[in-house]
Write an enzyme that holds these catalytic residues in place. Structure first.
Site, PDB file in Angstrom:
ATOM      1  CB  SER A 119      -0.857   0.095   1.088  1.00  0.00           C
ATOM      2  OG  SER A 119      -1.909   0.829   0.913  1.00  0.00           O
ATOM      3  CG  ASP A 169      -6.910  -2.184  -3.803  1.00  0.00           C
ATOM      4  OD1 ASP A 169      -7.906  -1.420  -3.087  1.00  0.00           O
ATOM      5  OD2 ASP A 169      -5.883  -2.394  -3.773  1.00  0.00           O
ATOM      6  CG  HIS A 200      -5.861  -1.830   0.052  1.00  0.00           C
ATOM      7  ND1 HIS A 200      -5.320  -1.166  -1.355  1.00  0.00           N
ATOM      8  CD2 HIS A 200      -5.048  -1.095   0.900  1.00  0.00           C
ATOM      9  CE1 HIS A 200      -4.074  -0.703  -1.154  1.00  0.00           C
ATOM     10  NE2 HIS A 200      -4.214  -0.360   0.408  1.00  0.00           N
TER      11      HIS A 200
END
Ligand code: MLT
Length: 223
Positions: A119, A169, A200
């Protein structure tokens, strides 16, 4: 040089095989992973992930220095997915400098160093390989976005990049992922995109595939 001079709160874990009978020519024990956590994480978060991907690799794991409502990150953002590009460039230079200094201090080879980011950490890993390719040989990017597009595209033809992206996501669209793949493709990098049936968050298949990818890279061309 003291640990503080290196610039980031961090953990360094030396390759396990260098202290065991497996000390050898084992290519994997010469690898170093730079682990870059997501928003709200810290230097401990991804150790398990690095260990699962390759237990023999050394690990360098810094904590992001920017705080967003008390949550560590690697660079500032204006909103979700909208980055403060000046800060991103500044923080990318700072991280590259840290990796460089650590390679001297802990004695690891930048040509055998791979960033593993999740991320926000994947986004700064992407930015680092684009702006400072000299400090990384490759990157495993989980749920990454296009961090920035450099004015001059670097030649990444000797770099290896895995994008592991979630088909559902809500933070990183499939278009974002495709744009990042295209950007790396234009640099000449050996880039591979693996779609996961996930959101995610990471799923076990992310790790399974990253392990397979790494074995292939190490055996085929890495060292
Ligand atoms: C970022 O800010 O880097 C991305 O939005 C990912 C996140 O941290 O949520």
């Amino acid at each position: 040089m003291t640990i503080n001079d290196l610039g980031f709160i961090h953990r360094f874990i030396k390759s396990s095989s260098s202290s065991s009978i497996a000390r050898t020519n084992d290519k994997k024990s010469k690898l170093t992973f730079v682990l870059l956590h997501g928003t709200g994480g810290n230097e401990d978060d991804l150790i398990f992930l690095g260990k699962q991907i390759e237990p023999a690799a050394s690990i360098l794991s810094p904590r992001g220095k920017v705080l967003e409502n008390g949550m560590p990150r690697f660079f500032k953002r204006l909103a979700e997915g909208i980055f403060d590009i000046e800060d991103l460039k500044f923080r990318t230079n700072e991280l590259a400098d840290f990796i460089q200094k650590c390679s001297l201090h802990y004695k690891f080879d930048l040509h055998k160093t791979i960033a593993i980011g999740f991320s926000n950490g994947a986004n700064i890993a992407a930015s680092t390989i684009l702006l400072h390719p000299e400090v990384l040989k490759g990157a495993i990017l989980f749920r990454a976005m296009v961090p920035l597009v450099p004015d001059n595209l670097p030649d990444l033809s000797n770099k290896h990049i895995l994008l592991s992206a979630g088909l559902s996501d809500p933070i990183v669209s499939t278009k974002q992922t495709q744009n990042l793949y295209n950007l790396f493709h234009k640099t000449g990098a050996n880039v591979q995109l693996k779609w996961q049936h996930s959101s995610h968050n990471l799923i076990p298949d992310d790790i399974v595939y990253a392990k397979e990818w790494l074995i292939k890279i190490v055996t085929d061309k890495f060292l």
